[in-house]
Every structure is written in C-alpha cells, then in structure tokens.
Design a protein around this motif. Structure first.
Motif, short mmCIF file in Angstrom:
data_model
loop_
_atom_site.label_atom_id
_atom_site.label_comp_id
_atom_site.label_asym_id
_atom_site.label_seq_id
_atom_site.Cartn_x
_atom_site.Cartn_y
_atom_site.Cartn_z
N ASN A 166 5.60 -29.27 4.27
CA ASN A 166 5.22 -30.04 2.96
C ASN A 166 3.68 -30.15 2.66
N GLU B 122 13.96 -24.48 -2.82
CA GLU B 122 15.33 -25.28 -2.21
C GLU B 122 16.40 -25.27 -2.92
N HIS C 269 14.45 -25.68 3.60
CA HIS C 269 14.35 -26.41 4.86
C HIS C 269 15.27 -26.07 5.63
N TYR D 87 8.39 -25.14 14.02
CA TYR D 87 7.66 -26.00 14.59
C TYR D 87 6.37 -25.86 15.37
N LYS E 72 -1.55 -32.92 5.19
CA LYS E 72 -0.39 -33.45 4.98
C LYS E 72 -0.19 -33.85 3.57
N ASP F 147 0.87 -33.36 -0.29
CA ASP F 147 1.93 -32.53 -0.98
C ASP F 147 1.40 -31.59 -2.10
N SER G 7 1.48 -37.90 0.04
CA SER G 7 2.55 -36.95 0.37
C SER G 7 3.87 -37.46 0.77
N GLY G 8 4.86 -36.48 0.54
CA GLY G 8 6.07 -36.93 0.98
C GLY G 8 6.42 -37.53 2.23
N LYS H 10 6.85 -42.88 5.42
CA LYS H 10 6.38 -43.77 6.52
C LYS H 10 6.03 -44.98 5.88
N GLY I 295 14.36 -33.12 2.21
CA GLY I 295 13.22 -32.76 1.19
C GLY I 295 11.98 -32.60 2.45
N VAL I 296 11.94 -33.12 3.48
CA VAL I 296 10.88 -33.33 4.51
C VAL I 296 10.90 -32.20 5.43
N ASP I 297 9.87 -31.54 5.71
CA ASP I 297 9.86 -30.33 6.61
C ASP I 297 10.29 -30.82 8.08
N THR I 298 10.50 -29.78 8.84
CA THR I 298 10.72 -29.81 10.31
C THR I 298 10.01 -30.57 11.34
N VAL I 299 8.56 -30.78 11.05
CA VAL I 299 7.73 -31.40 11.75
C VAL I 299 7.89 -32.71 11.57
N SER I 300 7.95 -33.22 10.27
CA SER I 300 8.04 -34.79 9.93
C SER I 300 9.26 -35.26 10.25
N LYS J 165 11.14 -34.50 12.61
CA LYS J 165 10.93 -34.80 14.14
C LYS J 165 10.30 -36.13 14.55
N GLU J 166 9.16 -36.04 13.84
CA GLU J 166 8.32 -37.50 13.95
C GLU J 166 9.17 -38.47 13.55
N PRO K 285 21.93 -35.21 5.14
CA PRO K 285 22.84 -34.05 4.67
C PRO K 285 22.44 -32.90 5.99
N TYR K 286 21.43 -33.29 6.63
CA TYR K 286 21.14 -32.26 7.75
C TYR K 286 22.01 -32.36 9.18
N MET K 287 23.05 -31.58 9.33
CA MET K 287 23.83 -31.63 10.44
C MET K 287 23.17 -31.58 11.96
#
Lengths: 248, 308
Positions: free
Chosen positions: A41, A163, A195, A237, A246, A248, B136-137, B142, B164-169, B171-172, B192-194
């Motif tokens: 993002n 997306e 994503h 990652y 960070k 958008d 930001s998203g 947060k 709609g949030v990327d992989t890094v966020s 995981k956090e 919705p992410y299995m």
C-alpha cells in the motif's frame, strides 16, 4: 519485435510537490502478456496506473500505450484500453443486459456488433437466466466476471485491472482467472494488481514496486529462485518490508 | 467459560427474502481467537452487526458476555469493541482527537488504558496531529483498532480488518492480535483471505449464510476427505485444460504455480499413470507431489459438497 510491445515506459515519474509518488519507472509489456503489478500500500501503483490510462499527466519521462503517446494522445489511449476495479463496477440498478448495452454504446459498438457480442458474452458467463436481473442482486463474484467481460467489450489492446478479485470466493476467483487467460489468448494484454499471492504466480511476469520504484521485474519462477523462496508471498514480504513509505 | 453464544440465528433482507444468515450456531470461549472465514456477501458482516446489537435477527438467540443481544443491548455495547469493515472514524478529527473522543464516549481516558494500546499506538503516534482521513490504509486500520480498544473491551469484533491491506501490514496486524489475546481479550475476526485462517485457534468456514464447518484449522485440514496432489508442467494453461478433461480426476483447481487435484478412486499406481497419460499428450517437465491440503482446498471442497 518492437511492434509487439503494447506498454513502454521510460523513467516515468510523477511528483506531488516534494513527494515523488512514482520514481523513474521503466518497463515494457508484450501483447497478450499477463503482467502483474504488485506493491505494498502506498508504493505508487495507483498513481502509475492512472498515468498509463491517460488520466494523469506525468511530471517527466515517456510512455506509449498501445502505440499512443501518454502526453499527447490520451483520448486514443482511452479508446484502446479497458479498465475495471474492485470498487467501480457496473450500474447496480440496471439489468445485466442493460449494462452490456449501455457500455457497448459508450464504446461505440454498432447495434449488430453489440447484439452479437452480448449474446456470446452471456453464453460464456452462463448468465442466460440472469440477463434480466438487476446487477445489484448478483453475488460479488458474478458481478466481477460481468464487469471484466464488459470492460473488454470493445476488444481493447490492454485491460487494466485494479484488485479485481478482492473478497471473491475461491471458486469464482478461479473462474475469473479463466476469463483472463482466455482474453490473453486472444491477444488482449492483462495488466493486473492483486493482494492474492497465488494470483501473482499466475502472471507471466511481475513487477514489484517499493517506495515509488520498481524493485523487481521478472517471471514469478525466477523471482522465487532469486529470493530462494517457495512462494511469491515470501518474495513480496522480503521486498516490501524494507519500504520506508507507508502512505497510500 | 463461553463469551459469545450464537443459537440458530437467521436474518434476511429485501423482497427476495434470501437468507443473509441462515440458522447459524456457534460459541466462542473466553480469551479465544475465533475466525469467520468466507467471501464477501457470505453473511459475516450481518453476524457481526447482530452480535454488536446494531441489527436485530429475524429469529434465533445470541448472547455476549452472558448478556442477551436484544434485551441487554446497553450492557453489551458498554463491553465490546467493534471495528467495522468500512473505515468509520471521524476523518476530519486528528488521530489523537479520535482516540480521545472514543475514550470519552466510554467514560474513560486514554491514560487509564494506555498500556493496552501502547504497542499499536506508538506506531501511529508520530502522526497524532494528522487528520484521520489523511492516513494511509495501514495506519487507519491501526487507529481504528486503538479506538475499538480504548475502553478495554472484553470481546473484540474485527470485521475484515486486513481486506485491501498488503502482506507486510497483514502480518503486523496478526502479530498485534496475538498480543491482545495475551491480555485475555476474546477476539472474533473475519477475513476473506483463507491463508489467515491458520492464525486463528478455531474457525468457521461460511458460505451463503451457512456455516459449512467449525473446528481448529488443523482438524479442518485433517478432515479433508481425499489425498490431494500438486501437479506441475511446463505449460500450466494446457495442463489445466487436460486435467479437467480426464474422467477419474474428481477435482482440479489452480493454486499459484501448481494445480491441486484429487482422484475419484486411486491406488498406488494412479499418480504414475496420470503422469504417463499427460506425457503421452505432450506435456513436459511434469511433477506430481502428495501434499497437505490448504484451508482454501477445504473451503472449495466444502463448497462443492454444499452444491455451489
């Protein structure tokens, strides 16, 4: 072959004041390629896409889309591309058929051509029973399949997908990708952000944007080898966690 | 101790009276991290709105913290935290003003509960004077979590916090949830992410308003009825078409760089025979490996069985 290149960018840059949203990105996309445009993002994907669609003027750099110049020929660009996103879909209070006719009209298809097109589209999507239903009453996955088919009604050279499968169930998500493959087979170039990292692996090539720059560009297989990982998720990652930005 | 009890809840909307939630029952124990896993439109949000007393069910009963969702709605509202799927803070208040506002609503202060949100808040503290609408998203998410926590809720409802949030966020975010679980807060989270299902202690797989399965992720994977294989060849598109045309293959789905397949009947020679058949059809660089199913494999299998 030069003629097979449908997107060509050279040091394409967009600044907003002091902020460099997209910083000197350079890449080529071939006709019929499924090209994954990934990034965290705020990495600058949306800004880049807007420029490529002729909706935003770059600060510097060059690009041609379907052979047309990104500064001078934006109207030609718009005629030669399709666009769909998770958010902008179709008109919910028009029926399936009305939506097809409406967008076909906008794209300037002749009556005859449009009726042939809408027949085959409804057939392919298996929507015969649903043709008179309001789009708003369809499940999300069906809407997205329809929206994609409508976005390529005019057989554009390139379709930009932002997306497209967010929140879609796993079975319909795969049917959606079947549609993408079929379109790519017909020579339509697919430019897609997602994503879902399994979808990244379906792409012929991928770019990864980090902090406005392209940090990687290759086939998923080569990227996974390069980063010694088993999945694009790990590659993403590794690349994205170094991001400083960070916003958008 | 049970913190959330749902019994035969149903809800329908509109003229067509399609059930958004259809006879759903489950319970969540105190301190549990429970996931509702399913696509958009499967009924997750309706369920959350019913449990947070924002929507009345057509039938069925439910309780949160032992309080009835209809009769005792005031008690429940005081005790739960809710982060809706849509960003719902005040965009023209700053980060700090939003947090202060929500603390005041619940008759408490930021200071009194700062220890609970500290780990999350420090990440957005540098932007505390920025308007929430300008974040930001990842930062909005947060802040929304901090606001949902500021009154120290006993149960936390998080509706698609990572969409709609990327992989890094993402995981956090799940790291933060683990910390909150450590504080003894019961957490209901939908996604919705299995791939996020395995981060929950127990999950319910939902499709079209119905729960298809409830168990621990391990158990759900364990209950997959067949052996599943990952298949690969040089031309994956042609491979998919060929696999779909072969009669004794009962399921075939694309999964990134592999296709996952199951057979109708199989013996030890079946995988080998498949390779031979596909090589005969001209495929090269073939690979077939027995794998553990993923939650997404299980979800697709359950969808088939439920007639989708």
């Amino acid at each position: 072959m030069e003629t097979d290149i449908v997107i060509k960018t050279e040091k394409l840059t967009k600044r907003f004041g002091d902020f460099i949203a997209t910083n000197q990105i350079t890449f080529d996309v071939q006709a019929g390629e499924i090209f994954g445009f990934l990034g965290a993002n705020g990495a600058g994907k949306t800004t880049a896409m807007k420029m490529l669609c002729g909706l935003s003027t770059p600060t510097s750099g060059n690009a041609t889309i379907a052979g047309f110049d990104i500064y001078r020929e934006t109207e030609q660009i718009k005629k030669n591309i399709g666009y769909m996103s998770q958010k902008f879909s179709l008109y919910e209070d028009l029926t399936v058929l009305e939506n097809i006719n409406f967008f076909g009209g906008i794209y300037g298809l002749s009556k005859k051509r449009l009726s042939e097109k809408s027949e085959s589209l409804i057939e392919t999507l298996n929507m015969k029973e649903l043709r008179k239903k309001l789009v708003g009453s369809l499940p999300l996955g069906w809407k997205q399949k329809l929206a994609f088919s409508v976005s390529i009604l005019h057989e554009p050279k390139i379709v930009f997908l932002d997306e497209p499968t967010g929140g879609v169930d796993p079975v319909t998500r795969r049917q959606f990708w079947d549609l993408l493959y079929a379109a790519a087979d017909r020579g339509i170039t697919i430019f897609v952000t997602t994503h879902y990292m399994d979808e990244a692996e379906y792409c012929n090539r991928i770019t990864m944007m980090v902090d406005g720059e392209i940090k990687a560009l290759d086939t998923p297989k080569k990227l996974m080898q390069q980063y010694s990982s088993d999945s694009m998720d790990e590659v993403f990652y590794e690349l994205a966690r170094g991001a400083k930005r960070k916003a958008d | 101790m049970v913190d959330v009890q749902v019994t035969n809840i149903s809800k329908s909307y509109g003229q067509e009276r399609q059930n958004a939630v259809d006879q759903v029952s489950f319970s969540v124990s105190k301190g549990e991290l429970f996931g509702l896993i399913g696509p958009d439109g499967c009924g997750k949000t309706s369920l959350f709105r019913i449990l947070t007393t924002l929507l009345l069910p057509d039938s069925g009963t439910a309780s949160v913290n032992g309080f009835d969702i209809v009769k005792d709605f005031r008690e429940i509202r005081r005790r739960v935290g809710y982060m809706p799927g849509k960003f719902s803070l005040y965009p023209d208040l700053t980060v700090e003003e939003n947090l202060h506002f929500f603390a005041t609503l619940f008759d408490t202060t930021i200071k009194a509960n700062y220890d609970l949100i500290k780990d999350i808040y420090v990440q957005i503290a540098p932007f505390k004077d920025r308007r929430a609408g300008k974040l930001s998203g990842g930062m909005k998410q947060k802040l929304a979590l901090c606001c949902a926590l500021i009154h120290r809720p006993t149960v936390l409802f998080l509706d698609e916090p990572t969409t709609g949030v990327d992989t890094v966020s993402r995981k956090e975010f799940w790291e933060m949830l683990k910390l909150l679980k450590g504080e003894g807060i019961t957490i209901l989270v939908s996604t919705p992410y299995m791939d996020e299902a395995t981060l929950c202690e127990r999950i319910a797989l939902i499709q079209k308003g119905t729960i298809m399965s409830i168990d621990t992720p391990d158990q759900i994977i364990h209950q997959f009825p067949k052996k599943i294989y990952a298949v690969m060849a040089r031309n994956m598109g042609a491979l998919l078409a060929d696999l779909r045309s072969i009669q004794h293959i009962s399921s075939c789905n694309a999964f990134g760089q592999y296709h996952h397949i199951t057979f109708q009947d199989e013996d030890v020679r079946t995988p080998r025979k498949l390779i031979e058949e596909l090589e005969y059809r001209g495929h090269v660089d073939m690979e077939i490996t027995l794998i553990d199913p993923t939650i997404e494999d299980c979800f697709i299998n359950l969808m088939d069985r439920h007639g989708n």
